[in-house]
Design a protein around this motif. Structure first.
Motif, PDB file in Angstrom:
ATOM      1  N   UNK A 128      81.630  49.870  67.211  1.00 54.31           N
ATOM      2  CA  UNK A 128      80.177  49.718  66.797  1.00 54.31           C
ATOM      3  C   UNK A 128      80.019  49.049  65.588  1.00 54.31           C
ATOM      4  N   UNK A 129      80.783  49.662  64.552  1.00 61.89           N
ATOM      5  CA  UNK A 129      80.893  49.145  63.173  1.00 61.89           C
ATOM      6  C   UNK A 129      81.563  47.767  62.965  1.00 61.89           C
ATOM      7  N   UNK A 131      81.329  45.400  64.830  1.00 55.84           N
ATOM      8  CA  UNK A 131      80.690  44.277  65.674  1.00 55.84           C
ATOM      9  C   UNK A 131      79.442  44.048  64.630  1.00 55.84           C
ATOM     10  N   UNK A 132      79.084  45.189  63.773  1.00 60.02           N
ATOM     11  CA  UNK A 132      77.964  44.837  62.751  1.00 60.02           C
ATOM     12  C   UNK A 132      78.693  44.242  61.781  1.00 60.02           C
ATOM     13  N   UNK A 133      79.737  44.788  61.106  1.00 59.24           N
ATOM     14  CA  UNK A 133      80.460  44.156  60.076  1.00 59.24           C
ATOM     15  C   UNK A 133      80.721  42.505  60.282  1.00 59.24           C
ATOM     16  N   UNK A 135      78.973  40.659  61.811  1.00 60.39           N
ATOM     17  CA  UNK A 135      77.789  39.836  61.965  1.00 60.39           C
ATOM     18  C   UNK A 135      77.281  39.854  60.362  1.00 60.39           C
ATOM     19  N   UNK A 136      77.530  40.845  59.626  1.00 57.00           N
ATOM     20  CA  UNK A 136      77.280  40.698  58.151  1.00 57.00           C
ATOM     21  C   UNK A 136      78.388  39.443  57.508  1.00 57.00           C
TER      22      UNK A 136
ATOM     23  N   UNK B  22      72.293  42.704  55.445  1.00 58.50           N
ATOM     24  CA  UNK B  22      72.484  41.434  56.061  1.00 58.50           C
ATOM     25  C   UNK B  22      71.249  41.069  56.893  1.00 58.50           C
ATOM     26  N   UNK B 128      76.960  48.963  70.530  1.00 61.49           N
ATOM     27  CA  UNK B 128      76.725  49.307  69.098  1.00 61.49           C
ATOM     28  C   UNK B 128      75.598  50.024  68.541  1.00 61.49           C
TER      29      UNK B 128
END
Lengths: 139, 139
Positions: A128-129, A131-133, A135-136, B22, B128
């Motif tokens: 999960x994280x 994927x978000x990281x 994106x950032x 972000x 996610x």
DNA sequence: CCGGTATGCGGGCATATACCCGTATCCATG
DNA sequence: CATGGATACGGGTATATGCCCGCATACCGG
């Protein structure tokens, strides 16, 4: 109005913001015994990891706006956890450095942070994280 | 100092906050043509979906502190996108309601929001968000 | 009906966040 | 060395966020 308009789909950004608020509350509560917020703890940790840094570098490190970092340093400086000294090599810059009290604050907060961290990571899907990281990284 | 202390592990909360910042920047940029921020857009959307609501109910719906919601309504009221009327049935309460201008603002923002949403969801691992949302449920 | 408790809100305080502008300084180039 | 562009900051403005406190109103027992 509404009934079933396409506007009724959940907003990813809002969901993420909400999760971040919730997570922040959890970590802040965990760190309360150490009288630190997670945002403040994270700034102190950067300084502990990298040593004294000018405000702009510190802001880059935290992926924060420079002026935001400047203001976030205020409470830490007021409480003597961080020192802000002029850079002898560049009179425009101010170097943020961890004080002894700041190092002590990190030490006091660490076990509480670790507890929250373990608690959260156990309840979080592995990818999960990441994927978000990712994106950032590419805004 | 440090070299490799256990404090050097990444903080899940900070990573999440960073991702949220972000993401917020991305959505805010997308909604700029409609002169709305994602936070404001989301409040308007709740009112569009559920109809007029007292501030406390609205705050619950958004998982926000009541006083935060009250303040977030200020700019929207100032711009005439939301109306705040006294509740005839309970003189303590104020009912927030979407105005016509508010409905128009949603309509104007919707295509931009959808674009951002599609863009983001395509780049996000499927599970996610669900994982994070679940976490927000049990703080 | 009256008193005690519960609830809805506003305002004060503190932090977190970003943008813009102006000032001080630095640096490279002519 | 002088000057123009780049960089580091501070301060102003605006929003976002949560806690606590106090006030007004509502509601429930007796």
């Amino acid at each position: 109005m509404s009934s079933d308009s396409p506007a009724d789909q959940p907003c990813t950004c809002i969901a993420l913001r909400r999760a971040a608020r919730s997570m922040t509350a959890i970590y802040d509560a965990a760190l309360r015994p150490a009288a630190l917020r997670i945002t403040q703890f994270s700034i102190l940790r950067i300084l502990a990891r990298l040593g004294p840094l000018p405000v702009t570098r510190l802001a880059e490190e935290a992926a924060l706006d420079r002026s935001t970092m400047g203001r976030n340093l205020d409470p830490l400086e007021r409480r003597g956890l961080v020192r802000l000294d002029p850079d002898p090599a560049d009179r425009r810059a101010r170097i943020a450095a961890l004080t002894e009290a700041g190092a002590a604050a990190i030490a006091a907060a660490l076990p509480h942070w670790r507890a929250a961290q373990a608690e959260i990571d156990a309840r979080l899907a592995p990818g999960a994280l990441a994927s978000l990281a990712a994106l950032a990284q590419h805004p």
